[in-house]
Design an enzyme around this catalytic site. Sequence first.
Site, PDB file in Angstrom:
ATOM      1  N   ILE A 119      -9.661  43.692  24.030  1.00 29.72           N
ATOM      2  CA  ILE A 119      -9.313  44.982  24.619  1.00 29.72           C
ATOM      3  C   ILE A 119      -7.937  45.451  24.142  1.00 29.72           C
ATOM      4  O   ILE A 119      -7.577  46.614  24.262  1.00 29.72           O
ATOM      5  CB  ILE A 119      -9.339  44.893  26.164  1.00 29.72           C
ATOM      6  CG1 ILE A 119     -10.725  44.448  26.658  1.00 29.72           C
ATOM      7  CG2 ILE A 119      -8.989  46.223  26.808  1.00 29.72           C
ATOM      8  CD1 ILE A 119     -10.831  44.354  28.173  1.00 29.72           C
ATOM      9  N   HIS A 176     -10.756  53.547  17.996  1.00 31.40           N
ATOM     10  CA  HIS A 176     -10.335  53.822  19.376  1.00 31.40           C
ATOM     11  C   HIS A 176      -8.955  54.474  19.331  1.00 31.40           C
ATOM     12  O   HIS A 176      -7.927  53.834  19.506  1.00 31.40           O
ATOM     13  CB  HIS A 176     -10.288  52.511  20.159  1.00 31.40           C
ATOM     14  CG  HIS A 176      -9.986  52.682  21.620  1.00 31.40           C
ATOM     15  ND1 HIS A 176     -10.657  53.564  22.428  1.00 31.40           N
ATOM     16  CD2 HIS A 176      -9.069  52.060  22.416  1.00 31.40           C
ATOM     17  CE1 HIS A 176     -10.182  53.479  23.661  1.00 31.40           C
ATOM     18  NE2 HIS A 176      -9.218  52.580  23.676  1.00 31.40           N
TER      19      HIS A 176
END
EC number: 1.1.1.37
Length: 320
Positions: A119, A176
Site C-alpha cells: 500500500i 496510482h
Amino acid sequence: MARPKIALIGAGQIGGTLAHLAALKELGDVVLFDIAEGVPQGKALDIAESGPSEKFDADMSGTNDYADIAGADVCIVTAGVARKPGMSRDDLLGINLKVMKSVGEGIRDNAPDAFVICITNPLDAMVWALREFSGLPHHKVCGMAGVLDSARFRHFLADEFNVSMKDVTAFVLGGHGDTMVPLTRYSTVAGIPLPDLIEMGWTTQEKMDAIVQRTRDGGAEIVGLLKTGSAFYAPATSAIEMAEAYLKDQKRVLPCAAYVDGALGLKGMYVGVPTVIGAGGVERVVDINMTKDEQAMFDNSVAAVNGLVEACKAIDETLS
C-alpha cells in the site's frame, strides 16, 4: 486446521484499521509489525479486547521482530511515510524506497510463501521495488491502488446518480497518481455504461469529466482536509478485499498494481491493470481493449510509472 496468518507490516492508521477489519471478518490470526516499540503491541491488545463485544475469534499480537511474521499466508505492507498537504505521492520516493528494502528482506527471510499486498506510496514504484528486494514470485506480489481508486469513482458516481453503490461498477487503471485512468466506457450502473447514461440525460459530459478529475484527486482531497495525515479507512478496506479474495480463492476481478508481461502491450512492469485474484495470487491479467484515446492516457500513465522506477534505480544501484 490452523487459521490463516496475516502479517501487517506497519502499525500506523492503515495498519491498525487493517488489523481491526481482518479480525471482524475473521480472516485469520493477525500479527501487527512496526519498528516503533509498543505501538503494534498496544494496538493489537486494544483490538483483541474488542473481541468479546464484536464476537470474533482471532489471535492478535504485536511485534518489533520480523521473525514473528514467519509462515504468514498474507503480508500487507503499509510501512513508510504518508503524504502531507502539498506533497504528491512521488515526493515520498527516496524515503519509502529504503523502507521497502528492509521490508522486502524481512518478508524474504521469514514469509517467502506469502501473498504480498503493498500500500506504500508512490505505489507502483514501491511494489516493483518490494518485489525486487524480496525476490518473491511476481504473481505473489501486487499493489493496492485500483480497488481504492475504483471505489472512490464508484462513490462519486452513486452520489451523482442517487443510486445504490451496489449497482455501480467502475474500473480505474494505470499508475496510482495524477495520471490514473478512470475508464468510463467500462464503468456501469446496473449494467448500463456511463456513456449511455449521458445520452439518456442522467448526467452531462461536463459533470462526468469533473467526477473523473475528482477521482484522480481523491487522495489529495482527503490529505488537504485532514492536514496531518492521509486516508486510511478506504485504503485498508480495499486491501482487505484483495486479501479475502486470495484467502478464500474467490477469483475476484479487481484492478491492482500487478506485474504485466505481454498483456496490454506491456513488457515486464508493475502498473494498475484488471486482474483475477484467487488462491494462486494474481492468477491472470485481463487484457482489455482500449480506444485510441484510452490507450494514449494509459500510455502516459505507464510512462510516469516507468519514470519513477528509473528514479528508484538511480537511488539504489542494486535495483539496476
